[in-house]
Design an enzyme around this catalytic site. Structure first.
Site, mmCIF file in Angstrom:
data_model
loop_
_atom_site.group_PDB
_atom_site.id
_atom_site.type_symbol
_atom_site.label_atom_id
_atom_site.label_comp_id
_atom_site.label_asym_id
_atom_site.label_seq_id
_atom_site.Cartn_x
_atom_site.Cartn_y
_atom_site.Cartn_z
ATOM 1 N N CYS A 104 31.565 47.143 55.880
ATOM 2 C CA CYS A 104 32.065 47.116 57.261
ATOM 3 C C CYS A 104 32.433 45.700 57.677
ATOM 4 O O CYS A 104 33.489 45.474 58.275
ATOM 5 C CB CYS A 104 31.012 47.704 58.196
ATOM 6 N N CYS A 201 25.099 53.762 60.561
ATOM 7 C CA CYS A 201 25.615 54.153 61.881
ATOM 8 C C CYS A 201 26.328 55.495 61.857
ATOM 9 O O CYS A 201 26.301 56.228 62.844
ATOM 10 C CB CYS A 201 26.528 53.064 62.441
#
Length: 370
Positions: A104, A201
């Protein structure tokens, strides 16, 4: 931080760290704008889970209003799905154990956001990462561990380049986490007592198998013992990772067994000693200063919550790096994870692990007798 005011875009996740990053920069006199990235569609109402809910976006906006700064929401969901989520699934399909936080930062939350921030006219990007930045001789930027060692995040930012560091600010890395919460409370920020996000997440339930099963399907395979014997069956190698002991369903064995390797649908298991690695090979090395250290001596860390172990770079080319551990061997080195290199508190760079070789058995001393 900087001596003169600049235009700063602050990535505001809706947590206390990024909230305080924005607050500290406002108080330092910078022209600050907040942005929240829409990435994973994580459900609301899951305290401490994920970091991309609608509640997080609202919290970030309320902090921005409190600080009196402009605030925007940018939709990065397509890039996040393609570059992080799909990569995550593909890695597990091949038997590797990826680190989605590294991907990410490498592909979306840090690198892509910094590029967009620069493209629309901001001088700097700031985030709530717990790292420190120092500029030394000839303007060389050094990426250092955070003041709070328990919150340090240099491991997931090893891919930062000198050009990127020149346009980045990390204000919260200079503070202890407890102090940041107290500072946020003093400023009346709604995020002061908000729990830290945990887990992946885009898997807020924490059920990795439940997330992967509909994407990879039921893939039955075998548990293979240290001597090649078949010990049992499983319904998906992607449910396991190198170093795992619990949840194997192999009770009744004479000694505890750990996952030592994953090859196709076969999950190999063995004793803990088989997890000790003398050497690690990794691909796509990235060096913060642009090149590996001349001495070749580093501290090598093979997991996010691990610690650097003394090592030597035996081969550090443009496409790969080979690491030999000189004292304590790491245990449970998983292909797909990162090996990150340090010199004391300074993060030098890192690479993605492709394989490891177990420690050889002790040699029989040569006494000179037949």
């Amino acid at each position: 931080m900087l001596a003169s005011p600049v235009r700063v875009l602050v990535a505001m996740s809706g947590g206390v760290d990024s909230s305080m990053a924005a607050a500290l920069l406002v108080e330092a006199g910078h022209d600050v704008t907040g942005v929240h990235l829409k990435m994973a569609d994580t459900p609301s109402g899951l305290p401490g889970k994920g970091c991309c809910t609608l509640d997080d976006s609202r919290d970030a906006r309320r902090v921005a209003d409190r600080l009196g700064i402009p605030f925007y929401v940018w939709d990065f969901s397509a890039a996040f799905t393609e570059r992080v989520v799909e990569d995550f699934v593909a890695e597990y399909a091949t038997g590797r154990t990826p680190n989605p936080c590294i991907r990410c930062n490498e592909r979306v939350k840090y690198t892509a956001l910094l590029a967009r921030a620069r493209a629309v006219g901001f001088d700097r990007l700031a985030t709530g990462h717990h790292v420190r930045l120092r500029t030394g001789e000839r303007d060389r930027h050094r990426l250092l561990r955070a003041a709070d060692p328990g919150k340090d995040q240099t491991y997931v930012l090893y891919m930062a380049t000198q050009e990127q560091l020149a346009h980045t600010l990390w204000p919260v890395g200079e503070h202890q986490k407890a102090a940041l919460r107290a500072m946020a409370a003093e400023r009346g920020l709604i995020t002061a007592t908000k729990p830290d996000s945990h887990d992946i997440c885009f898997i807020p339930s924490g059920d990795l198998g439940g997330f992967l099963r509909p994407r990879l399907g039921a893939r039955t395979g075998r548990f293979v013992g240290p001597g090649g014997e078949i010990l049992g069956a499983h319904d998906g190698a992607y449910r396991f990772t190198v170093g795992q002991r619990r949840g194997l369903g192999l009770a009744g064995q004479p000694e505890p067994l750990f996952v030592t390797a994953i090859e196709g649908d076969d999950v190999h298991v063995g004793p803990r000693q088989a997890l000790e690695a003398e050497r690690v090979e990794a691909t796509a090395p990235s060096w913060v200063a642009g090149a590996p250290p001349e001495t070749g001596k580093v501290g090598a860390q093979v997991r996010y919550r691990g610690h650097p172990l003394p090592a030597v770079l035996e081969d550090a080319g443009a496409a790969r790096v080979r690491v030999r551990f000189t004292q304590e061997p790491p245990v449970g080195v998983a292909p797909g994870q990162a090996v990150v290199f340090y010199d004391g508190d300074e993060c030098l760079g890192g690479a993605t692990i492709t394989s490891s070789s177990s420690c050889a058995p002790p040699a029989i001393p040569d006494t000179g007798h037949a």
